[in-house]
Design a protein around this motif. Structure first.
Motif, PDB file in Angstrom:
ATOM      1  N   ALA A 193      -8.144   2.981 -17.490  1.00 28.80           N
ATOM      2  CA  ALA A 193      -7.267   2.715 -16.343  1.00 28.80           C
ATOM      3  C   ALA A 193      -7.963   1.825 -15.318  1.00 28.80           C
ATOM      4  N   LEU A 194      -9.256   2.052 -15.110  1.00 34.80           N
ATOM      5  CA  LEU A 194      -9.998   1.236 -14.139  1.00 34.80           C
ATOM      6  C   LEU A 194     -10.011  -0.222 -14.557  1.00 34.80           C
ATOM      7  N   CYS A 195     -10.280  -0.479 -15.839  1.00 35.94           N
ATOM      8  CA  CYS A 195     -10.297  -1.862 -16.322  1.00 35.94           C
ATOM      9  C   CYS A 195      -8.929  -2.520 -16.169  1.00 35.94           C
ATOM     10  N   ILE A 196      -7.873  -1.778 -16.500  1.00 37.13           N
ATOM     11  CA  ILE A 196      -6.524  -2.343 -16.393  1.00 37.13           C
ATOM     12  C   ILE A 196      -6.157  -2.606 -14.932  1.00 37.13           C
ATOM     13  N   LEU A 197      -6.442  -1.631 -14.078  1.00 36.13           N
ATOM     14  CA  LEU A 197      -6.052  -1.751 -12.673  1.00 36.13           C
ATOM     15  C   LEU A 197      -6.896  -2.763 -11.908  1.00 36.13           C
ATOM     16  N   LEU A 198      -8.064  -3.118 -12.445  1.00 34.90           N
ATOM     17  CA  LEU A 198      -8.903  -4.129 -11.796  1.00 34.90           C
ATOM     18  C   LEU A 198      -8.722  -5.508 -12.417  1.00 34.90           C
ATOM     19  N   VAL A 249      -0.621  -8.459 -19.292  1.00 34.96           N
ATOM     20  CA  VAL A 249      -0.357  -7.019 -19.164  1.00 34.96           C
ATOM     21  C   VAL A 249      -0.288  -6.341 -20.535  1.00 34.96           C
ATOM     22  N   PRO A 250       0.402  -6.911 -21.555  1.00 37.76           N
ATOM     23  CA  PRO A 250       0.303  -6.313 -22.894  1.00 37.76           C
ATOM     24  C   PRO A 250      -1.119  -6.309 -23.452  1.00 37.76           C
ATOM     25  N   VAL A 251      -1.910  -7.342 -23.122  1.00 35.98           N
ATOM     26  CA  VAL A 251      -3.313  -7.335 -23.557  1.00 35.98           C
ATOM     27  C   VAL A 251      -4.048  -6.152 -22.937  1.00 35.98           C
ATOM     28  N   CYS A 252      -3.726  -5.837 -21.687  1.00 33.50           N
ATOM     29  CA  CYS A 252      -4.333  -4.662 -21.039  1.00 33.50           C
ATOM     30  C   CYS A 252      -4.061  -3.391 -21.834  1.00 33.50           C
ATOM     31  N   LEU A 253      -2.912  -3.324 -22.490  1.00 31.23           N
ATOM     32  CA  LEU A 253      -2.537  -2.112 -23.219  1.00 31.23           C
ATOM     33  C   LEU A 253      -3.374  -1.903 -24.480  1.00 31.23           C
ATOM     34  N   ILE A 254      -4.052  -2.946 -24.950  1.00 23.75           N
ATOM     35  CA  ILE A 254      -4.859  -2.800 -26.160  1.00 23.75           C
ATOM     36  C   ILE A 254      -6.343  -2.992 -25.867  1.00 23.75           C
ATOM     37  N   ILE A 255      -6.708  -2.894 -24.597  1.00 26.36           N
ATOM     38  CA  ILE A 255      -8.114  -3.097 -24.230  1.00 26.36           C
ATOM     39  C   ILE A 255      -8.998  -1.998 -24.807  1.00 26.36           C
ATOM     40  N   ASN A 256      -8.444  -0.830 -25.057  1.00 26.17           N
ATOM     41  CA  ASN A 256      -9.234   0.248 -25.673  1.00 26.17           C
ATOM     42  C   ASN A 256      -9.451   0.017 -27.165  1.00 26.17           C
ATOM     43  N   GLU A 257      -8.571  -0.776 -27.804  1.00 28.28           N
ATOM     44  CA  GLU A 257      -8.672  -1.033 -29.239  1.00 28.28           C
ATOM     45  C   GLU A 257      -9.552  -2.230 -29.549  1.00 28.28           C
ATOM     46  N   ILE A 258      -9.427  -3.287 -28.765  1.00 25.36           N
ATOM     47  CA  ILE A 258     -10.243  -4.492 -28.962  1.00 25.36           C
ATOM     48  C   ILE A 258     -10.832  -4.913 -27.607  1.00 25.36           C
ATOM     49  N   PHE A 266     -13.555  -6.266 -26.563  1.00 27.81           N
ATOM     50  CA  PHE A 266     -14.206  -7.574 -26.438  1.00 27.81           C
ATOM     51  C   PHE A 266     -13.184  -8.691 -26.277  1.00 27.81           C
ATOM     52  N   MET A 267     -12.227  -8.774 -27.214  1.00 29.05           N
ATOM     53  CA  MET A 267     -11.244  -9.861 -27.171  1.00 29.05           C
ATOM     54  C   MET A 267     -10.296  -9.706 -25.991  1.00 29.05           C
ATOM     55  N   ALA A 268      -9.939  -8.467 -25.651  1.00 28.36           N
ATOM     56  CA  ALA A 268      -9.045  -8.248 -24.509  1.00 28.36           C
ATOM     57  C   ALA A 268      -9.707  -8.687 -23.211  1.00 28.36           C
ATOM     58  N   THR A 269     -10.976  -8.314 -23.034  1.00 27.81           N
ATOM     59  CA  THR A 269     -11.698  -8.733 -21.826  1.00 27.81           C
ATOM     60  C   THR A 269     -11.800 -10.249 -21.745  1.00 27.81           C
ATOM     61  N   TRP A 270     -12.116 -10.863 -22.860  1.00 31.23           N
ATOM     62  CA  TRP A 270     -12.228 -12.323 -22.913  1.00 31.23           C
ATOM     63  C   TRP A 270     -10.915 -12.969 -22.519  1.00 31.23           C
ATOM     64  N   PHE A 271      -9.822 -12.481 -23.105  1.00 34.78           N
ATOM     65  CA  PHE A 271      -8.514 -13.051 -22.793  1.00 34.78           C
ATOM     66  C   PHE A 271      -8.177 -12.885 -21.318  1.00 34.78           C
ATOM     67  N   LEU A 272      -8.413 -11.711 -20.771  1.00 31.26           N
ATOM     68  CA  LEU A 272      -8.056 -11.455 -19.379  1.00 31.26           C
ATOM     69  C   LEU A 272      -8.874 -12.324 -18.416  1.00 31.26           C
ATOM     70  N   ALA A 332     -16.691  -8.850 -10.957  1.00 26.93           N
ATOM     71  CA  ALA A 332     -16.668  -7.384 -10.879  1.00 26.93           C
ATOM     72  C   ALA A 332     -15.905  -6.795 -12.063  1.00 26.93           C
ATOM     73  N   PHE A 333     -14.787  -7.421 -12.415  1.00 28.52           N
ATOM     74  CA  PHE A 333     -13.998  -6.982 -13.576  1.00 28.52           C
ATOM     75  C   PHE A 333     -14.826  -7.091 -14.849  1.00 28.52           C
ATOM     76  N   LEU A 334     -15.519  -8.210 -15.017  1.00 30.37           N
ATOM     77  CA  LEU A 334     -16.370  -8.388 -16.195  1.00 30.37           C
ATOM     78  C   LEU A 334     -17.451  -7.320 -16.242  1.00 30.37           C
ATOM     79  N   ALA A 335     -18.062  -7.038 -15.106  1.00 28.58           N
ATOM     80  CA  ALA A 335     -19.123  -6.027 -15.049  1.00 28.58           C
ATOM     81  C   ALA A 335     -18.592  -4.645 -15.433  1.00 28.58           C
ATOM     82  N   VAL A 336     -17.386  -4.309 -14.958  1.00 28.01           N
ATOM     83  CA  VAL A 336     -16.783  -3.010 -15.284  1.00 28.01           C
ATOM     84  C   VAL A 336     -16.514  -2.908 -16.783  1.00 28.01           C
ATOM     85  N   CYS A 337     -16.010  -3.980 -17.375  1.00 22.86           N
ATOM     86  CA  CYS A 337     -15.718  -3.976 -18.814  1.00 22.86           C
ATOM     87  C   CYS A 337     -17.000  -3.897 -19.637  1.00 22.86           C
ATOM     88  N   LEU A 338     -18.036  -4.610 -19.183  1.00 21.76           N
ATOM     89  CA  LEU A 338     -19.322  -4.534 -19.876  1.00 21.76           C
ATOM     90  C   LEU A 338     -19.880  -3.118 -19.831  1.00 21.76           C
TER      91      LEU A 338
END
Length: 492
Positions: free
Chosen positions: A148-153, A339-348, A350-356, A382-388
Motif C-alpha cells: 500500500a505504501l508503494c502504491i500510495l507514494l 494505476v493498473p501497474v500499481c495493482l501488480i507491483i507485488n507480483e513483478i 522490478f518491472m512495475a517500479t521501473w514503469f512507474l 523517495a518512491f524509488l528508495a521505498v520500492c528498493l
C-alpha cells in the motif's frame, strides 16, 4: 492489530505527502485568460450551481464552451455541483456566475485542495488499502502495508492530482471495480466501473479487459445455463447504472474530447512529418487499426482463459496500447496505465517500479510548466528508495521473478544470451535511471537551443515512448505465455 497499525502509519504518511505537494502553486495560477486546470474545476462548479442541468453541456450566453466547457460525463458534473454547494455556503464569490472567473485567493485554494484531499481519502485510498489486504498470496498479505505504501507514494498520481489539480475519483472507482471482481462480486464490480466511465470517458482505456473478463466468465459457466443468467444480470446492471447517471438530462449529450497528440505519433514526427504525408482522416483510421491490433492478443487470451491475474495484466496492456497508438491523448492519460501497474507491483516489483518511474518522468514537461520541479525531485527518488527497501527489486530480475519462465523455456534453445537476462535487465534499468536523471536536470536547468526550443520536451517524449513500447512488448509476452493462471480461483 500490528498490520492495521502499520497501515495507519502508511496512510498518514501518504496523506502528509499529498498535503505537502498541494501547498505549492497550482496549474495556471495568475495566467489569464484560461488560468489552467484549477480554474477549469472551479468554473465547472460555477456552471453546475448557477445553470439548469440541461444547459450544463450547451453553449449559451451564460455558458461559453470555449472557456473550459464541461467536457466530462455526468458524474463529474454532479461532483462539481456538490463542491459548488459547499463553496457557496463558505463564500458565494467563489462560484458567482461570470464574476468568479479566474478567482484566486488563499482561502479558496485551501478549499479546492481540500476537496481533492477528501476525494482521495474517501474513494481512492480505501480502495488501495482493501486491495492490498485482499491479495491472495501469504507473503503479500504479510506485506500489505508495504504494498500500500508503494502504491500510495506513486509520484505521478500525487503530482497530477495534488499539484496539477485533478480529482482521483474515476481511477478510485475503477479500483473499487477491480476489488469487487476479485471477490466475485461481478455485478457490483460492473456498477463501479460504469460509474468510473461516467465520471471520465478516458476509462474506456480499461473497458475491454472488463468486458472480456466478464464475457469469458459467462462462457466458462456456459451460455445455456448459469453463464446466460450472469450475462443477463451484467447487461441489466450496465443499463441501470448508465440510466441512473444520465436520467436527469433526459436527452443525449454530446461529449467534447480535448486532448493532445499521442506519444507514438509525436515521437515518429521527429523522423517523419506524418501530418504532411497522410491526411488527419487517414491517420485516424491508421491509429484505430494499430490500437486494435495491439490490444487484440491480450483480449482474446483473457476471453478464452479468464483469470484475475490475466485480467490485471490485460488492464495494463490494453491501457498502454490506447495511450501509445490512439489518435489523440493527453500526457496525463499515462495514469490510466500506471494505476493498473500499481495493482501488480507485488507480483513483478522490478518491472512495475521501473514503469512507474518512467511514467512519472514522461510527465516532466507538464510538471515543469506547473512549477512542480521540487516535489518531482523529492518524491520520485523517495518512491524509488521505498520500492528498493520494500521489495529488493534489484534482486528480482530472474526470468521467474519477471513472470517470463515459460517464455524463457521457449526461447532458450534459440537465444544463447538469455541466461544473462537478469544482468542485462539490471544494466538497462540503471542506464534508464541515469538517462532520465540527466534529461530531468537538463530540462530544468539548461536553456534549450534557440533553434530547437522544444528539444528537451521532445527528448522526454521520445525516451518515454521507447520505454513504453518495450513495456508493451513485455506485458504481452507475460500474458500470452501465461498458461498456469497461478493463484486464481476456478471459475465455475
Amino acid at each position: 492489530m500490528e498490520k492495521w497499525s502499520l497501515m495507519t502509519m502508511t496512510v498518514l504518511l501518504a496523506l502528509t505527502v499529498r498535503w505537502a505537494v498541494s501547498l505549492g502553486s497550482y496549474s495556471g495560477a495568475g495566467k489569464p485568460p484560461m488560468y489552467g486546470d484549477y480554474e477549469a474545476q472551479r468554473h465547472w462548479q460555477e456552471i453546475t450551481y448557477n445553470l439548469p442541468i440541461r444547459q450544463w453541456y450547451f453553449n449559451t450566453s451564460d455558458n461559453n464552451l470555449l472557456y473550459w466547457g464541461l467536457d466530462y460525463p455526468p458524474l463529474t458534473a454532479y461532483h462539481s455541483f456538490v463542491c459548488a454547494y459547499i463553496a457557496k455556503l463558505i463564500n458565494p464569490d467563489w462560484v458567482a456566475l461570470h464574476t468568479s472567473r479566474g478567482y484566486e485567493s488563499q482561502p479558496h485554494k485551501l478549499f479546492m485542495r481540500t476537496t481533492v484531499f477528501v476525494a482521495d481519502l474517501l474513494v481512492y485510498i480505501p480502495a488501495v488499502i482493501l486491495y492490498c489486504f485482499s491479495l491472495k498470496e501469504t507473503s503479500a498479505k504479510k506485506k500489505a502495508s508495504t504494498c500500500a505504501l508503494c502504491i500510495l507514494l506513486y509520484p505521478g498520481l500525487i503530482l497530477i492530482d495534488h499539484g496539477h489539480f485533478q480529482y482521483p475519483l474515476s481511477l478510485g472507482l475503477a479500483l473499487w471495480a477491480v476489488l469487487c471482481l476479485s471477490h466475485d462480486w461481478d455485478l457490483l464490480g460492473s456498477m463501479a466501473f460504469c460509474f468510473a466511465l461516467n465520471y471520465k470517458q478516458m476509462e474506456l482505456y480499461h473497458s475491454l479487459p472488463f468486458f472480456c473478463y466478464l464475457l469469458g466468465k459467462c462462457f466458462k459457466k456456459g451460455l445455456k445455463g448459469k453463464g446466460l443468467v450472469l450475462l443477463a444480470k451484467l447487461a441489466g446492471t450496465v443499463l441501470v447504472s448508465f440510466a441512473a447517471c444520465w436520467l436527469p438530462f433526459g436527452t443525449d449529450v454530446e461529449q467534447i474530447m480535448q486532448d493532445k497528440v499521442a506519444n507514438i505519433w509525436c515521437s515518429l514526427s521527429v523522423l517523419i512529418k506524418i501530418k504532411n504525408v497522410i491526411s488527419p482522416r487517414t491517420q485516424l483510421k491508421l491509429s484505430f487499426a494499430v490500437t486494435f491490433l495491439s490490444l487484440l492478443p491480450a483480449c482474446i487470451k483473457l476471453t478464452v482463459q479468464p483469470s484475475l491475474r490475466g485480467f490485471k495484466f490485460a488492464l495494463v496492456s490494453c491501457a498502454l496500447s490506447f495511450f501509445l497508438f490512439s489518435f489523440q491523448v493527453h500526457e496525463k492519460s499515462i495514469l490510466l496505465v500506471s494505476v493498473p501497474v500499481c495493482l501488480i507491483i507485488n507480483e513483478i516489483p522490478f518491472m512495475a517500479t521501473w514503469f512507474l518511474l518512467v511514467s512519472t518522468f514522461s510527465l516532466l514537461p507538464l510538471l515543469l510548466k506547473d512549477e512542480l520541479l521540487l516535489p518531482y525531485a523529492v518524491i520520485t527518488p523517495a518512491f524509488l528508495a521505498v520500492c528498493l527497501a520494500s521489495f529488493s527489486i534489484l534482486e528480482k530480475t530472474s526470468a521467474e521473478d519477471l513472470q517470463l519462465k515459460a517464455f524463457s523455456l521457449s526461447v532458450k534453445g534459440y537465444v544463447s544470451w538469455f541466461k544473462f537476462f537478469p544482468r542485462i535487465v539490471r544494466s538497462l534499468f540503471l542506464l534508464s535511471l541515469a538517462l532520465m536523471g540527466v534529461l530531468s536536470v537538463l530540462s530544468a536547468a539548461v536553456p534549450p537551443p534557440q533553434r530547437l526550443p522544444d528539444l528537451f520536451p521532445l527528448a522526454v517524449a521520445v525516451v518515454s515512448c521507447l520505454h513504453f513500447l518495450l513495456f508493451l512488448l513485455y506485458f504481452n509476452v507475460v500474458i500470452l505465455w501465461d498458461s498456469k493462471n497461478r493463484g486464481q480461483k476456478k471459475i465455475s
